[in-house]
Design a protein around this motif. Sequence first.
Motif, PDB file in Angstrom:
ATOM      1  N   ASP A   1      52.920   7.347  44.034  1.00  0.00           N
ATOM      2  CA  ASP A   1      52.152   8.397  43.360  1.00  0.00           C
ATOM      3  C   ASP A   1      51.577   7.881  42.034  1.00  0.00           C
ATOM      4  OD1 ASP A   1      52.656  10.176  45.408  1.00  0.00           O
ATOM      5  OD2 ASP A   1      54.274  11.225  44.367  1.00  0.00           O
ATOM      6  N   ARG A   2      52.364   7.107  41.279  1.00  0.00           N
ATOM      7  CA  ARG A   2      51.858   6.533  40.017  1.00  0.00           C
ATOM      8  C   ARG A   2      50.686   5.603  40.287  1.00  0.00           C
ATOM      9  NH1 ARG A   2      57.310   6.444  38.753  1.00  0.00           N
ATOM     10  NH2 ARG A   2      57.565   4.308  39.475  1.00  0.00           N
ATOM     11  N   THR A   3      50.812   4.774  41.315  1.00  0.00           N
ATOM     12  CA  THR A   3      49.734   3.847  41.674  1.00  0.00           C
ATOM     13  C   THR A   3      48.474   4.621  42.051  1.00  0.00           C
ATOM     14  OG1 THR A   3      51.355   2.229  42.448  1.00  0.00           O
ATOM     15  CG2 THR A   3      49.102   1.955  43.228  1.00  0.00           C
ATOM     16  N   PHE A   4      48.640   5.699  42.812  1.00  0.00           N
ATOM     17  CA  PHE A   4      47.500   6.511  43.228  1.00  0.00           C
ATOM     18  C   PHE A   4      46.846   7.194  42.022  1.00  0.00           C
ATOM     19  CE2 PHE A   4      45.878  10.562  45.193  1.00  0.00           C
ATOM     20  CZ  PHE A   4      44.788   9.981  45.821  1.00  0.00           C
TER      21      PHE A   4
ATOM     22  N   VAL B   1      40.372   5.954  37.352  1.00  0.00           N
ATOM     23  CA  VAL B   1      39.207   5.067  37.207  1.00  0.00           C
ATOM     24  C   VAL B   1      38.245   5.166  38.392  1.00  0.00           C
ATOM     25  CG1 VAL B   1      40.506   3.454  35.767  1.00  0.00           C
ATOM     26  CG2 VAL B   1      40.376   3.063  38.242  1.00  0.00           C
ATOM     27  N   MET B   2      38.540   6.044  39.341  1.00  0.00           N
ATOM     28  CA  MET B   2      37.749   6.116  40.559  1.00  0.00           C
ATOM     29  C   MET B   2      36.259   6.303  40.274  1.00  0.00           C
ATOM     30  SD  MET B   2      38.354   5.834  43.858  1.00  0.00           S
ATOM     31  CE  MET B   2      40.043   6.327  44.157  1.00  0.00           C
ATOM     32  N   HIS B   3      35.919   7.161  39.306  1.00  0.00           N
ATOM     33  CA  HIS B   3      34.509   7.443  39.018  1.00  0.00           C
ATOM     34  C   HIS B   3      33.792   6.246  38.401  1.00  0.00           C
ATOM     35  CE1 HIS B   3      36.470   8.197  35.173  1.00  0.00           C
ATOM     36  NE2 HIS B   3      35.298   8.005  34.601  1.00  0.00           N
ATOM     37  N   GLN B   4      34.558   5.247  37.939  1.00  0.00           N
ATOM     38  CA  GLN B   4      33.953   4.055  37.350  1.00  0.00           C
ATOM     39  C   GLN B   4      33.674   2.966  38.386  1.00  0.00           C
ATOM     40  OE1 GLN B   4      36.659   2.790  34.256  1.00  0.00           O
ATOM     41  NE2 GLN B   4      36.826   4.862  33.437  1.00  0.00           N
ATOM     42  N   LEU B   5      34.171   3.144  39.590  1.00  0.00           N
ATOM     43  CA  LEU B   5      34.007   2.136  40.629  1.00  0.00           C
ATOM     44  C   LEU B   5      32.612   2.173  41.230  1.00  0.00           C
ATOM     45  CD1 LEU B   5      37.384   2.539  42.566  1.00  0.00           C
ATOM     46  CD2 LEU B   5      36.826   0.833  40.825  1.00  0.00           C
ATOM     47  N   ASP B   6      32.256   1.081  41.853  1.00  0.00           N
ATOM     48  CA  ASP B   6      31.013   1.015  42.617  1.00  0.00           C
ATOM     49  C   ASP B   6      31.048   2.142  43.653  1.00  0.00           C
ATOM     50  OD1 ASP B   6      29.457   0.300  45.020  1.00  0.00           O
ATOM     51  OD2 ASP B   6      29.015  -1.548  43.924  1.00  0.00           O
ATOM     52  N   PRO B   7      29.971   2.941  43.758  1.00  0.00           N
ATOM     53  CA  PRO B   7      29.977   4.075  44.712  1.00  0.00           C
ATOM     54  C   PRO B   7      30.336   3.672  46.140  1.00  0.00           C
ATOM     55  CG  PRO B   7      28.054   4.191  43.287  1.00  0.00           C
ATOM     56  CD  PRO B   7      28.737   2.878  42.982  1.00  0.00           C
ATOM     57  N   GLU B   8      29.923   2.484  46.554  1.00  0.00           N
ATOM     58  CA  GLU B   8      30.239   2.031  47.913  1.00  0.00           C
ATOM     59  C   GLU B   8      31.743   1.858  48.089  1.00  0.00           C
ATOM     60  OE1 GLU B   8      29.332  -1.783  50.837  1.00  0.00           O
ATOM     61  OE2 GLU B   8      28.031  -1.429  49.116  1.00  0.00           O
ATOM     62  N   ILE B   9      32.394   1.305  47.063  1.00  0.00           N
ATOM     63  CA  ILE B   9      33.860   1.128  47.108  1.00  0.00           C
ATOM     64  C   ILE B   9      34.543   2.486  47.049  1.00  0.00           C
ATOM     65  CG2 ILE B   9      35.854   0.085  45.963  1.00  0.00           C
ATOM     66  CD1 ILE B   9      33.825  -1.893  47.278  1.00  0.00           C
ATOM     67  N   ARG B  10      34.026   3.365  46.206  1.00  0.00           N
ATOM     68  CA  ARG B  10      34.604   4.699  46.072  1.00  0.00           C
ATOM     69  C   ARG B  10      34.577   5.427  47.419  1.00  0.00           C
ATOM     70  NH1 ARG B  10      31.840   6.218  41.634  1.00  0.00           N
ATOM     71  NH2 ARG B  10      30.313   7.432  42.777  1.00  0.00           N
ATOM     72  N   GLU B  11      33.515   5.251  48.173  1.00  0.00           N
ATOM     73  CA  GLU B  11      33.382   5.905  49.474  1.00  0.00           C
ATOM     74  C   GLU B  11      34.386   5.382  50.500  1.00  0.00           C
ATOM     75  OE1 GLU B  11      31.526   8.537  50.546  1.00  0.00           O
ATOM     76  OE2 GLU B  11      31.163   8.777  48.403  1.00  0.00           O
TER      77      GLU B  11
ATOM     78  N   VAL C   1      41.864  -5.409  47.466  1.00  0.00           N
ATOM     79  CA  VAL C   1      43.258  -5.000  47.670  1.00  0.00           C
ATOM     80  C   VAL C   1      43.261  -3.481  47.760  1.00  0.00           C
ATOM     81  CG1 VAL C   1      45.574  -4.930  46.698  1.00  0.00           C
ATOM     82  CG2 VAL C   1      44.173  -6.994  46.436  1.00  0.00           C
ATOM     83  N   MET C   2      43.669  -2.970  48.898  1.00  0.00           N
ATOM     84  CA  MET C   2      43.726  -1.525  49.131  1.00  0.00           C
ATOM     85  C   MET C   2      45.173  -1.114  49.372  1.00  0.00           C
ATOM     86  SD  MET C   2      40.534  -0.539  48.984  1.00  0.00           S
ATOM     87  CE  MET C   2      40.421   1.074  49.764  1.00  0.00           C
ATOM     88  N   HIS C   3      45.583  -0.022  48.759  1.00  0.00           N
ATOM     89  CA  HIS C   3      46.924   0.531  48.977  1.00  0.00           C
ATOM     90  C   HIS C   3      46.853   1.554  50.104  1.00  0.00           C
ATOM     91  CE1 HIS C   3      49.190  -0.913  45.405  1.00  0.00           C
ATOM     92  NE2 HIS C   3      47.964  -1.126  44.975  1.00  0.00           N
ATOM     93  N   TYR C   4      47.926   1.666  50.854  1.00  0.00           N
ATOM     94  CA  TYR C   4      48.018   2.720  51.855  1.00  0.00           C
ATOM     95  C   TYR C   4      49.425   3.298  51.785  1.00  0.00           C
ATOM     96  CZ  TYR C   4      50.671  -0.537  54.754  1.00  0.00           C
ATOM     97  OH  TYR C   4      51.621  -1.408  55.219  1.00  0.00           O
ATOM     98  N   LEU C   5      49.544   4.533  52.162  1.00  0.00           N
ATOM     99  CA  LEU C   5      50.849   5.196  52.235  1.00  0.00           C
ATOM    100  C   LEU C   5      50.829   6.083  53.467  1.00  0.00           C
ATOM    101  CD1 LEU C   5      53.618   5.953  51.116  1.00  0.00           C
ATOM    102  CD2 LEU C   5      52.508   7.712  49.749  1.00  0.00           C
ATOM    103  N   PHE C   6      51.758   5.838  54.352  1.00  0.00           N
ATOM    104  CA  PHE C   6      51.848   6.612  55.587  1.00  0.00           C
ATOM    105  C   PHE C   6      53.168   7.370  55.572  1.00  0.00           C
ATOM    106  CE2 PHE C   6      53.414   6.382  60.105  1.00  0.00           C
ATOM    107  CZ  PHE C   6      52.713   7.498  60.535  1.00  0.00           C
TER     108      PHE C   6
END
Length: 197
Positions: free
Chosen positions: A116-119, A125-135, A184-189
Amino acid sequence: MDQEQITDPERMKALAHPARMEVFDYLGTRRIQGFDGATATEIAEVAGMTPSAMSYHLRTLAKAGFIEEAPSRGDARERVWRLKVHSFSIKAEKDASESDKVVEQAMVRTFTDQEDRTFRRALEVMHQLDPEIRELSTTSHGRMRLKPEEIEEFKDRLLALIHEYAERSIAYAEEGAPDDGTLVMHYLFRLFPHVHD
């Protein structure tokens, strides 16, 4: 990348600490970025701790078999640590005592708190990312009604897919090209039964 199932309550206790989960997360990320480990000073800086306090946590994780010393970078005084266990699941034995089940719950809470902290850091900072990455990022929640054998099939197929892509991550890291366009992408299942209040 094989997933180790942690059933020993003593090993769970060793990992059930926010600073130690931070170590696991940081070393795992560095590994798939192509770096072989980090020092107590480097990890302490990320975790917001002193190097001596971090050294204590590193020794605890090493004793429990989660990390190990990596080859020296040339300075014999500097200890470099790397993951020994790269992927794990937590589950107390079926006949575990109540105290062992409490340890399992504490470990799972610590793990989910770290995720949760990582997320939340990513959201900030999500709004600062490249829109393509954000999508490419996604958050999903839902419900399914399945028979036990379907649950098992769903879980196995999803974990097999995760395993396939985790192996690719390691291959990219071993190729040592940090600017190859990978991210590097995080996932949580989480898969758990609905419980009425």
